[in-house]
Write a protein that holds these residues in place. Structure first.
Motif, PDB file in Angstrom:
ATOM      1  N   LYS A  97       0.837  -1.205   0.000  1.00  0.00           N
ATOM      2  CA  LYS A  97       0.000   0.000   0.000  1.00  0.00           C
ATOM      3  C   LYS A  97       0.875   1.259   0.000  1.00  0.00           C
ATOM      4  CE  LYS A  97      -3.788   2.169   2.513  1.00  0.00           C
ATOM      5  NZ  LYS A  97      -4.681   2.059   3.671  1.00  0.00           N
ATOM      6  N   LEU A  98       1.900   1.268   0.829  1.00  0.00           N
ATOM      7  CA  LEU A  98       2.820   2.416   0.870  1.00  0.00           C
ATOM      8  C   LEU A  98       3.517   2.619  -0.472  1.00  0.00           C
ATOM      9  CD1 LEU A  98       4.582   1.914   4.321  1.00  0.00           C
ATOM     10  CD2 LEU A  98       3.134   3.841   3.674  1.00  0.00           C
ATOM     11  N   THR A  99       4.011   1.539  -1.026  1.00  0.00           N
ATOM     12  CA  THR A  99       4.775   1.609  -2.264  1.00  0.00           C
ATOM     13  C   THR A  99       3.903   2.049  -3.442  1.00  0.00           C
ATOM     14  OG1 THR A  99       6.251  -0.120  -1.479  1.00  0.00           O
ATOM     15  CG2 THR A  99       6.247   0.300  -3.836  1.00  0.00           C
ATOM     16  N   TYR A 100       2.752   1.389  -3.617  1.00  0.00           N
ATOM     17  CA  TYR A 100       1.932   1.653  -4.798  1.00  0.00           C
ATOM     18  C   TYR A 100       1.118   2.932  -4.694  1.00  0.00           C
ATOM     19  CZ  TYR A 100       3.441  -2.975  -6.070  1.00  0.00           C
ATOM     20  OH  TYR A 100       4.222  -4.066  -6.378  1.00  0.00           O
ATOM     21  N   SER A 101       0.923   3.458  -3.489  1.00  0.00           N
ATOM     22  CA  SER A 101       0.212   4.727  -3.342  1.00  0.00           C
ATOM     23  C   SER A 101       1.174   5.909  -3.451  1.00  0.00           C
ATOM     24  CB  SER A 101      -0.501   4.779  -1.988  1.00  0.00           C
ATOM     25  OG  SER A 101       0.451   4.863  -0.937  1.00  0.00           O
ATOM     26  N   GLY A 102       2.462   5.612  -3.346  1.00  0.00           N
ATOM     27  CA  GLY A 102       3.457   6.680  -3.411  1.00  0.00           C
ATOM     28  C   GLY A 102       3.638   7.403  -2.090  1.00  0.00           C
ATOM     29  N   LEU A 103       3.049   6.880  -1.021  1.00  0.00           N
ATOM     30  CA  LEU A 103       3.124   7.536   0.288  1.00  0.00           C
ATOM     31  C   LEU A 103       4.355   7.130   1.092  1.00  0.00           C
ATOM     32  CD1 LEU A 103      -0.627   7.297   1.346  1.00  0.00           C
ATOM     33  CD2 LEU A 103       0.600   9.300   0.472  1.00  0.00           C
ATOM     34  N   GLY A 104       5.072   6.128   0.629  1.00  0.00           N
ATOM     35  CA  GLY A 104       6.241   5.674   1.373  1.00  0.00           C
ATOM     36  C   GLY A 104       6.978   4.601   0.605  1.00  0.00           C
ATOM     37  N   VAL A 105       7.936   4.017   1.272  1.00  0.00           N
ATOM     38  CA  VAL A 105       8.718   2.943   0.664  1.00  0.00           C
ATOM     39  C   VAL A 105       8.726   1.737   1.598  1.00  0.00           C
ATOM     40  CG1 VAL A 105      10.218   4.461  -0.680  1.00  0.00           C
ATOM     41  CG2 VAL A 105      10.867   3.821   1.636  1.00  0.00           C
ATOM     42  N   ALA A 106       8.880   0.585   1.005  1.00  0.00           N
ATOM     43  CA  ALA A 106       8.978  -0.655   1.781  1.00  0.00           C
ATOM     44  C   ALA A 106      10.406  -0.796   2.302  1.00  0.00           C
ATOM     45  CB  ALA A 106       8.620  -1.841   0.892  1.00  0.00           C
ATOM     46  N   PRO A 107      10.608  -1.647   3.303  1.00  0.00           N
ATOM     47  CA  PRO A 107      11.972  -1.916   3.778  1.00  0.00           C
ATOM     48  C   PRO A 107      12.834  -2.500   2.661  1.00  0.00           C
ATOM     49  CG  PRO A 107      10.365  -2.830   5.281  1.00  0.00           C
ATOM     50  CD  PRO A 107       9.618  -2.384   4.074  1.00  0.00           C
ATOM     51  N   ILE A 108      14.117  -2.454   2.867  1.00  0.00           N
ATOM     52  CA  ILE A 108      15.065  -3.019   1.907  1.00  0.00           C
ATOM     53  C   ILE A 108      15.181  -4.514   2.200  1.00  0.00           C
ATOM     54  CG2 ILE A 108      17.451  -3.010   1.091  1.00  0.00           C
ATOM     55  CD1 ILE A 108      17.506  -0.032   2.113  1.00  0.00           C
ATOM     56  N   THR A 109      14.945  -5.337   1.191  1.00  0.00           N
ATOM     57  CA  THR A 109      15.012  -6.788   1.358  1.00  0.00           C
ATOM     58  C   THR A 109      16.382  -7.284   0.915  1.00  0.00           C
ATOM     59  OG1 THR A 109      12.641  -6.985   0.956  1.00  0.00           O
ATOM     60  CG2 THR A 109      13.950  -8.989   0.716  1.00  0.00           C
ATOM     61  N   VAL A 110      17.000  -8.087   1.775  1.00  0.00           N
ATOM     62  CA  VAL A 110      18.272  -8.739   1.449  1.00  0.00           C
ATOM     63  C   VAL A 110      18.034 -10.241   1.437  1.00  0.00           C
ATOM     64  CG1 VAL A 110      19.718  -6.879   2.338  1.00  0.00           C
ATOM     65  CG2 VAL A 110      19.012  -8.711   3.862  1.00  0.00           C
ATOM     66  N   ASN A 111      18.935 -10.992   0.845  1.00  0.00           N
ATOM     67  CA  ASN A 111      18.689 -12.413   0.605  1.00  0.00           C
ATOM     68  C   ASN A 111      19.015 -13.359   1.753  1.00  0.00           C
ATOM     69  OD1 ASN A 111      17.694 -12.042  -2.028  1.00  0.00           O
ATOM     70  ND2 ASN A 111      19.783 -11.738  -2.745  1.00  0.00           N
ATOM     71  N   SER A 112      19.906 -12.954   2.651  1.00  0.00           N
ATOM     72  CA  SER A 112      20.329 -13.882   3.700  1.00  0.00           C
ATOM     73  C   SER A 112      20.594 -13.127   4.991  1.00  0.00           C
ATOM     74  CB  SER A 112      21.595 -14.619   3.278  1.00  0.00           C
ATOM     75  OG  SER A 112      22.688 -13.727   3.278  1.00  0.00           O
ATOM     76  N   PRO A 113      20.597 -13.841   6.120  1.00  0.00           N
ATOM     77  CA  PRO A 113      20.935 -13.191   7.388  1.00  0.00           C
ATOM     78  C   PRO A 113      22.327 -12.550   7.374  1.00  0.00           C
ATOM     79  CG  PRO A 113      19.860 -15.278   7.818  1.00  0.00           C
ATOM     80  CD  PRO A 113      20.114 -15.213   6.337  1.00  0.00           C
ATOM     81  N   GLN A 114      23.290 -13.162   6.700  1.00  0.00           N
ATOM     82  CA  GLN A 114      24.624 -12.570   6.644  1.00  0.00           C
ATOM     83  C   GLN A 114      24.613 -11.265   5.854  1.00  0.00           C
ATOM     84  OE1 GLN A 114      27.388 -13.521   8.448  1.00  0.00           O
ATOM     85  NE2 GLN A 114      28.029 -11.504   7.745  1.00  0.00           N
ATOM     86  N   GLU A 115      23.873 -11.220   4.750  1.00  0.00           N
ATOM     87  CA  GLU A 115      23.744  -9.967   3.990  1.00  0.00           C
ATOM     88  C   GLU A 115      23.069  -8.896   4.848  1.00  0.00           C
ATOM     89  OE1 GLU A 115      22.088  -9.974   0.010  1.00  0.00           O
ATOM     90  OE2 GLU A 115      22.848 -12.004  -0.292  1.00  0.00           O
TER      91      GLU A 115
END
Length: 146
Positions: A97-115
């Motif tokens: 909802k935040l992303t597609y409405s332009g009201l905010g951004v989602a968290p940054i997703t990384v692939n692994s716990p070490q990343e």
């Protein structure tokens, strides 16, 4: 004979319970942050506000950078349920909802716990979660209270 049968059934029931407990994986999800963040304790409510992107600044005014693991990652599922007390699909809805409405951004997703750990230690103001912190000098584990 009937007494022996009851004892065997009780023993088998006990054995299944013990094996079931021993085989279940226990995750102790730790919330970590960049050493520059001054907070040392967060409430569950504050953590939820941070991960639903309603709180975007720390108390000192610095920007919060939120990191997360992929939605299907086992650790993300445990973090959502145990620490945020939310289901992962609820987080996805909020972020979409935040992303597609332009009201905010989602968290940054990384692939692994070490990343995730690497991203936290290289990003001032960052927050994330892991199940095991090996190098405690590069990131800080924060206490979460109710």
């Amino acid at each position: 004979m009937e007494k022996d049968s009851i004892i065997k059934k009780i023993y088998l029931l006990w054995l299944f319970i013990v094996l079931g407990i021993a085989s279940s994986t226990v995750y102790a999800v730790e919330v970590i942050m960049h050493p520059s963040v001054k907070e040392s304790v967060l409430t569950t409510s504050q953590l939820r506000r941070i991960y639903t992107m309603r709180q975007i600044h720390w108390a000192d005014g610095s920007r919060i950078t939120v990191y997360t693991l992929p939605r299907k990652h086992v650790l993300h599922l445990h973090f959502s349920k145990e620490r945020l007390q939310m289901f992962p699909y609820q987080l996805d809805r909020i972020w979409n909802k935040l992303t597609y409405s332009g009201l905010g951004v989602a968290p940054i997703t990384v692939n692994s716990p070490q990343e995730l750990i690497d991203a936290i230690k290289n990003t001032p103001g960052a927050i994330g979660y892991v199940d095991n912190v090996k190098d405690e000098e590069s990131v800080r584990v924060i206490t979460i209270t109710d």
